[in-house]
Design a protein around this motif. Structure first.
Motif, PDB file in Angstrom:
ATOM      1  N   ALA A   1       0.826  -1.202   0.000  1.00 55.41           N
ATOM      2  CA  ALA A   1       0.000   0.000   0.000  1.00 55.41           C
ATOM      3  C   ALA A   1       0.862   1.255   0.000  1.00 55.41           C
ATOM      4  CB  ALA A   1      -0.937  -0.009   1.208  1.00 55.41           C
ATOM      5  N   ASP A   2       2.088   1.147   0.489  1.00 54.31           N
ATOM      6  CA  ASP A   2       2.981   2.309   0.535  1.00 54.31           C
ATOM      7  C   ASP A   2       3.680   2.571  -0.791  1.00 54.31           C
ATOM      8  OD1 ASP A   2       2.335   2.609   3.183  1.00 54.31           O
ATOM      9  OD2 ASP A   2       4.084   1.506   3.902  1.00 54.31           O
ATOM     10  N   GLU A   3       3.577   1.641  -1.727  1.00 54.46           N
ATOM     11  CA  GLU A   3       4.268   1.766  -2.998  1.00 54.46           C
ATOM     12  C   GLU A   3       3.283   2.082  -4.115  1.00 54.46           C
ATOM     13  OE1 GLU A   3       7.498   1.741  -3.073  1.00 54.46           O
ATOM     14  OE2 GLU A   3       7.687   1.121  -0.988  1.00 54.46           O
ATOM     15  N   SER A   4       3.775   2.662  -5.181  1.00 50.47           N
ATOM     16  CA  SER A   4       2.957   2.963  -6.346  1.00 50.47           C
ATOM     17  C   SER A   4       2.968   1.743  -7.263  1.00 50.47           C
ATOM     18  CB  SER A   4       3.513   4.184  -7.074  1.00 50.47           C
ATOM     19  OG  SER A   4       2.775   4.418  -8.254  1.00 50.47           O
ATOM     20  N   VAL A   5       2.016   0.858  -7.041  1.00 46.67           N
ATOM     21  CA  VAL A   5       1.933  -0.380  -7.810  1.00 46.67           C
ATOM     22  C   VAL A   5       0.748  -0.264  -8.754  1.00 46.67           C
ATOM     23  CG1 VAL A   5       1.568  -2.874  -7.688  1.00 46.67           C
ATOM     24  CG2 VAL A   5       2.985  -1.725  -5.971  1.00 46.67           C
ATOM     25  N   GLY A   6       1.054  -0.193 -10.036  1.00 48.28           N
ATOM     26  CA  GLY A   6       0.003  -0.058 -11.032  1.00 48.28           C
ATOM     27  C   GLY A   6      -0.763  -1.345 -11.249  1.00 48.28           C
ATOM     28  N   THR A   7      -1.901  -1.213 -11.904  1.00 45.36           N
ATOM     29  CA  THR A   7      -2.708  -2.386 -12.226  1.00 45.36           C
ATOM     30  C   THR A   7      -2.203  -3.011 -13.520  1.00 45.36           C
ATOM     31  OG1 THR A   7      -4.308  -1.024 -13.408  1.00 45.36           O
ATOM     32  CG2 THR A   7      -4.757  -1.475 -11.095  1.00 45.36           C
ATOM     33  N   GLY A   8      -2.365  -4.304 -13.628  1.00 43.57           N
ATOM     34  CA  GLY A   8      -1.961  -5.028 -14.822  1.00 43.57           C
ATOM     35  C   GLY A   8      -1.401  -6.381 -14.456  1.00 43.57           C
ATOM     36  N   VAL A   9      -0.944  -7.105 -15.452  1.00 41.71           N
ATOM     37  CA  VAL A   9      -0.402  -8.448 -15.218  1.00 41.71           C
ATOM     38  C   VAL A   9       1.056  -8.549 -15.682  1.00 41.71           C
ATOM     39  CG1 VAL A   9      -2.617  -9.653 -15.225  1.00 41.71           C
ATOM     40  CG2 VAL A   9      -1.410  -9.268 -17.382  1.00 41.71           C
ATOM     41  N   SER A  10       1.734  -7.439 -15.764  1.00 40.13           N
ATOM     42  CA  SER A  10       3.136  -7.406 -16.167  1.00 40.13           C
ATOM     43  C   SER A  10       4.016  -7.249 -14.928  1.00 40.13           C
ATOM     44  CB  SER A  10       3.370  -6.228 -17.116  1.00 40.13           C
ATOM     45  OG  SER A  10       4.736  -6.071 -17.385  1.00 40.13           O
ATOM     46  N   SER A  11       5.232  -7.774 -15.005  1.00 34.67           N
ATOM     47  CA  SER A  11       6.170  -7.636 -13.888  1.00 34.67           C
ATOM     48  C   SER A  11       6.767  -6.242 -13.787  1.00 34.67           C
ATOM     49  CB  SER A  11       7.303  -8.658 -14.011  1.00 34.67           C
ATOM     50  OG  SER A  11       6.800  -9.951 -13.822  1.00 34.67           O
ATOM     51  N   ASP A  12       6.695  -5.469 -14.872  1.00 31.64           N
ATOM     52  CA  ASP A  12       7.271  -4.128 -14.865  1.00 31.64           C
ATOM     53  C   ASP A  12       6.471  -3.234 -15.809  1.00 31.64           C
ATOM     54  OD1 ASP A  12       8.811  -1.830 -14.849  1.00 31.64           O
ATOM     55  OD2 ASP A  12      10.713  -2.915 -15.050  1.00 31.64           O
ATOM     56  N   LEU A  13       5.814  -2.243 -15.240  1.00 33.60           N
ATOM     57  CA  LEU A  13       4.997  -1.325 -16.029  1.00 33.60           C
ATOM     58  C   LEU A  13       5.717  -0.021 -16.343  1.00 33.60           C
ATOM     59  CD1 LEU A  13       1.540  -1.798 -14.250  1.00 33.60           C
ATOM     60  CD2 LEU A  13       2.289  -2.791 -16.426  1.00 33.60           C
ATOM     61  N   GLY A  14       7.001   0.029 -16.108  1.00 30.82           N
ATOM     62  CA  GLY A  14       7.750   1.239 -16.460  1.00 30.82           C
ATOM     63  C   GLY A  14       8.419   1.905 -15.284  1.00 30.82           C
ATOM     64  N   PRO A  15       8.988   3.097 -15.515  1.00 31.15           N
ATOM     65  CA  PRO A  15       9.832   3.757 -14.516  1.00 31.15           C
ATOM     66  C   PRO A  15       9.119   4.151 -13.218  1.00 31.15           C
ATOM     67  CG  PRO A  15       9.584   5.137 -16.478  1.00 31.15           C
ATOM     68  CD  PRO A  15       8.927   3.834 -16.775  1.00 31.15           C
ATOM     69  N   ASP A  16       7.825   4.401 -13.238  1.00 31.18           N
ATOM     70  CA  ASP A  16       7.129   4.807 -12.018  1.00 31.18           C
ATOM     71  C   ASP A  16       6.472   3.637 -11.290  1.00 31.18           C
ATOM     72  OD1 ASP A  16       7.807   7.469 -12.450  1.00 31.18           O
ATOM     73  OD2 ASP A  16       6.037   7.819 -13.705  1.00 31.18           O
ATOM     74  N   ASP A  17       6.709   2.429 -11.750  1.00 29.66           N
ATOM     75  CA  ASP A  17       6.073   1.245 -11.167  1.00 29.66           C
ATOM     76  C   ASP A  17       6.838   0.786  -9.932  1.00 29.66           C
ATOM     77  OD1 ASP A  17       4.514  -0.977 -10.743  1.00 29.66           O
ATOM     78  OD2 ASP A  17       5.314  -2.114 -12.437  1.00 29.66           O
ATOM     79  N   GLY A  18       6.168   0.717  -8.802  1.00 34.09           N
ATOM     80  CA  GLY A  18       6.788   0.271  -7.560  1.00 34.09           C
ATOM     81  C   GLY A  18       6.812  -1.236  -7.398  1.00 34.09           C
ATOM     82  N   TRP A  19       6.269  -1.974  -8.365  1.00 36.30           N
ATOM     83  CA  TRP A  19       6.184  -3.427  -8.236  1.00 36.30           C
ATOM     84  C   TRP A  19       7.529  -4.153  -8.367  1.00 36.30           C
ATOM     85  CZ3 TRP A  19       3.553  -6.977  -6.029  1.00 36.30           C
ATOM     86  CH2 TRP A  19       3.675  -8.303  -6.418  1.00 36.30           C
ATOM     87  N   PRO A  20       8.414  -3.818  -9.301  1.00 35.13           N
ATOM     88  CA  PRO A  20       9.640  -4.604  -9.463  1.00 35.13           C
ATOM     89  C   PRO A  20      10.454  -4.816  -8.178  1.00 35.13           C
ATOM     90  CG  PRO A  20       9.341  -3.241 -11.387  1.00 35.13           C
ATOM     91  CD  PRO A  20       8.279  -2.813 -10.377  1.00 35.13           C
TER      92      PRO A  20
END
Length: 190
Positions: A1-20
């Motif tokens: 919740a503290d990270e900017s994790v975008g919606t989608g099913v990819s491991s990396d949505l780009g430079p602003d994606d907090g998921w990687p």
């Protein structure tokens, strides 16, 4: 919740994606605990987003045996809230994660739902700490550590690519799926 994790099913949505960075921690762990509140009888949208983002781990399989990156990881779920739906939510979360390769031990979930309607969290509800919830949490913790030790000492070695090739020969309409493409490309007769 503290990270900017975008919606989608990819491991990396780009430079602003907090998921990687989160995925890197998941890939490095032995035990994965997913926690979610119940919202209208279902897991939270954040928990659903985590599951959706983990979906891309299918494409990051080991080219030698086809195993997904979450193989040999133990998963458990903790659910809290103030309404029904904890068992169904646990089942949904555990099913999704086992399909990505995770293993779940016996008693792989624990929940506390308190009374109906808005109310305090489990931690704040000092007078409402249930033996059943505490007992299940202890079972889950001990069984999770046990299973992680077992998988650490003797990992699952199933070769998914070999099994897929065996089943192709038994199928009415043998097809190549992307999961097997690397291995088939290396075969001299392919």
């Amino acid at each position: 919740a503290d990270e900017s994790v975008g919606t989608g099913v990819s491991s990396d949505l780009g430079p602003d994606d907090g998921w990687p960075p989160i995925l890197a921690k998941v890939r490095a762990c032995d035990i994965l605990v997913l926690g979610t509140p119940i919202w209208l009888g279902h897991m939270s949208s954040l928990c659903q987003r985590v599951i959706e983002r983990l979906d891309d781990t299918f494409s990051a399989y080991d080219p030698d045996n086809g195993q997904f990156p979450l193989y040999n990881k133990v998963v458990v779920v903790v659910v809290t809230g103030n309404e029904a739906g904890s068992q169904a939510t646990s089942a949904e979360v555990l099913y999704a994660l086992q399909s990505f390769g995770c293993a779940s031990p016996p008693n792989a979930d624990v929940y506390w739902v308190g009374g109906a309607g808005a109310g305090p969290s489990y931690i704040a509800a000092h007078a409402d700490r249930h033996f059943y919830t505490n007992k299940c949490a202890a079972w889950m913790a001990y069984n999770t550590v046990w299973m992680a030790r077992v998988l650490g000492e003797k990992p699952c070695t199933t070769n998914l690519l070999d099994l897929a090739e065996e089943q192709r020969a038994l199928s009415d309409t043998p097809k190549t799926d992307p999961h097997e493409a690397d291995r088939l490309a290396r075969k001299p007769d392919a």
